[in-house]
Design a protein around this motif. Structure first.
Motif, PDB file in Angstrom:
ATOM      1  N   LEU A 239     -30.039  54.528  41.366  1.00 31.48           N
ATOM      2  CA  LEU A 239     -30.521  53.156  40.807  1.00 31.48           C
ATOM      3  C   LEU A 239     -31.832  53.063  40.377  1.00 31.48           C
ATOM      4  O   LEU A 239     -32.187  52.367  39.639  1.00 31.48           O
ATOM      5  CB  LEU A 239     -30.035  52.070  41.879  1.00 31.48           C
ATOM      6  CG  LEU A 239     -28.567  51.927  42.198  1.00 31.48           C
ATOM      7  CD1 LEU A 239     -28.524  50.936  43.531  1.00 31.48           C
ATOM      8  CD2 LEU A 239     -27.666  51.583  41.006  1.00 31.48           C
ATOM      9  N   GLY A 240     -32.562  54.102  40.681  1.00 29.46           N
ATOM     10  CA  GLY A 240     -34.071  53.865  40.303  1.00 29.46           C
ATOM     11  C   GLY A 240     -34.818  54.876  40.937  1.00 29.46           C
ATOM     12  O   GLY A 240     -34.551  55.826  41.999  1.00 29.46           O
ATOM     13  N   ILE A 241     -36.376  54.874  40.788  1.00 26.43           N
ATOM     14  CA  ILE A 241     -37.284  55.550  41.305  1.00 26.43           C
ATOM     15  C   ILE A 241     -38.095  54.587  42.700  1.00 26.43           C
ATOM     16  O   ILE A 241     -38.089  53.503  42.642  1.00 26.43           O
ATOM     17  CB  ILE A 241     -38.303  56.058  40.504  1.00 26.43           C
ATOM     18  CG1 ILE A 241     -37.906  56.693  39.052  1.00 26.43           C
ATOM     19  CG2 ILE A 241     -39.623  56.442  41.118  1.00 26.43           C
ATOM     20  CD1 ILE A 241     -38.714  56.925  38.279  1.00 26.43           C
ATOM     21  N   VAL A 242     -37.959  55.433  43.671  1.00 25.01           N
ATOM     22  CA  VAL A 242     -38.492  54.695  45.063  1.00 25.01           C
ATOM     23  C   VAL A 242     -40.118  55.214  45.199  1.00 25.01           C
ATOM     24  O   VAL A 242     -40.233  56.238  45.177  1.00 25.01           O
ATOM     25  CB  VAL A 242     -37.806  54.891  46.193  1.00 25.01           C
ATOM     26  CG1 VAL A 242     -37.654  56.264  46.619  1.00 25.01           C
ATOM     27  CG2 VAL A 242     -37.874  54.008  47.315  1.00 25.01           C
ATOM     28  N   SER A 243     -40.665  54.412  45.802  1.00 24.21           N
ATOM     29  CA  SER A 243     -42.227  54.756  46.173  1.00 24.21           C
ATOM     30  C   SER A 243     -42.429  54.238  47.702  1.00 24.21           C
ATOM     31  O   SER A 243     -42.181  53.232  47.974  1.00 24.21           O
ATOM     32  CB  SER A 243     -43.152  54.273  45.307  1.00 24.21           C
ATOM     33  OG  SER A 243     -44.508  54.786  45.813  1.00 24.21           O
ATOM     34  N   SER A 244     -42.704  55.107  48.614  1.00 25.37           N
ATOM     35  CA  SER A 244     -42.945  54.742  49.827  1.00 25.37           C
ATOM     36  C   SER A 244     -43.966  55.913  50.480  1.00 25.37           C
ATOM     37  O   SER A 244     -44.069  56.647  50.049  1.00 25.37           O
ATOM     38  CB  SER A 244     -41.723  54.556  50.682  1.00 25.37           C
ATOM     39  OG  SER A 244     -41.762  54.137  51.898  1.00 25.37           O
TER      40      SER A 244
END
Length: 298
Positions: A239-244
């Protein structure tokens, strides 16, 4: 006045500091109804109302505020007196209450808790995972773990856990195959990004750094969540790009269901610190934990 229970006084201070029966119940490990009954019993014996209660808030009356001011140091001295006796034990006993961020609870604390409790069987640890910015000492905790060493003057900070961590950005191979791979952080403005909302309702910007250059962006995308598990699941689904935190994404990066994005821009930051109040009489469980952490640090 002779029949006033010290536990009732302690219950009152916990509720007054938290301004909430429910919040105080969490820090004390009891039910809100137990605290409510203790405060009602204290008010009846003193013959004066100490707390104003509404459906939304709890505040001290003038009498309650004055009592709290006098009780706080007095109860601290009582605890210090009990800890003098505790120091004569082969192993200290009591409860150690810690407030830590979610990432610390998941990544940093497990091996520390396991080793510490095995070596201190008389201590019970109460670890509350909390990503909000609160005064942990006023909330009834013995100490807190946070990522900022800039503390009040009367606070002491001790390194705990890894000294360097990173923020990571990742996406599913299927997403990158259909949308292309960003080459610069600003390219993310044209991508679907999965964002995190803190309990304070703040949605942080994404920050990247390379060769001294810092780039901050405000991405957009199909999902904003307070659960990192949901965010990672959405990223794995394409669904998209994640940042963590890199530690959160490590299992998916290792398995390949997520792949790194803009890795040469991943920002490093200082690891967490255990912090606690500078005071002459430190509770025995906290002293044991601080000594344990210092020994682990070598």
């Amino acid at each position: 006045m002779a029949d006033i229970d010290l536990a009732d006084l302690d219950a009152f201070t916990a509720v007054a500091r938290q301004r909430s029966f429910r919040g105080a119940a969490v820090t004390r490990g009891v039910s809100a109804s137990t605290l409510s009954e203790a405060v009602r019993r204290l008010e009846a014996r003193l013959g004066v109302r100490l707390l104003n209660r509404t459906t939304r808030s709890v505040t001290t009356t003038e009498a309650g505020a004055r009592l709290l001011d006098r009780l706080t140091p007095a109860l601290g001295e009582v605890q210090a007196a009990l800890d003098v006796v505790n120091s004569f034990r082969d192993s200290p006993t009591g409860t150690l209450r810690l407030n830590v961020p979610g990432i610390v609870a998941r990544v940093v604390m497990p091996p520390i808790v396991e080793s510490f409790l095995k070596s201190h069987p008389g201590i019970t640890m109460e670890v509350v995972s909390d990503d909000s910015f609160i005064d942990v000492l006023a909330a009834g905790f013995d100490a807190g773990v946070r990522y900022d060493e800039r503390l009040e003057q009367d606070m002491i900070a001790v390194p705990i856990g890894p000294r360097v961590q990173r923020f990571a950005t990742a996406a599913a191979p299927s997403y990158l195959a259909s949308r292309g791979r960003p080459q610069h952080p600003r390219d993310l403005l044209n991508h679907a990004c999965i964002r995190h909302r803190f309990p304070s309702r703040v949605i942080p910007n994404w920050e990247f750094e390379r060769n001294g250059e810092i780039v901050r962006i405000t991405p957009a995308g199909p999902l904003i969540a307070t659960s990192i598990e949901l965010e990672i699941s959405a990223a794995v689904a394409g669904l998209g790009i994640v940042s963590s935190f890199e530690d959160y994404l490590a299992p998916q990066l290792t398995s390949g269901v997520l792949v790194p994005v803009l890795k040469d821009w991943w920002q490093s930051f200082s690891g967490p610190f255990l912090y606690y109040a500078s005071r002459r009489h430190m509770p025995a469980p906290l002293r044991a934990f601080v000594d344990f952490i210092k020994t682990r640090n070598g």
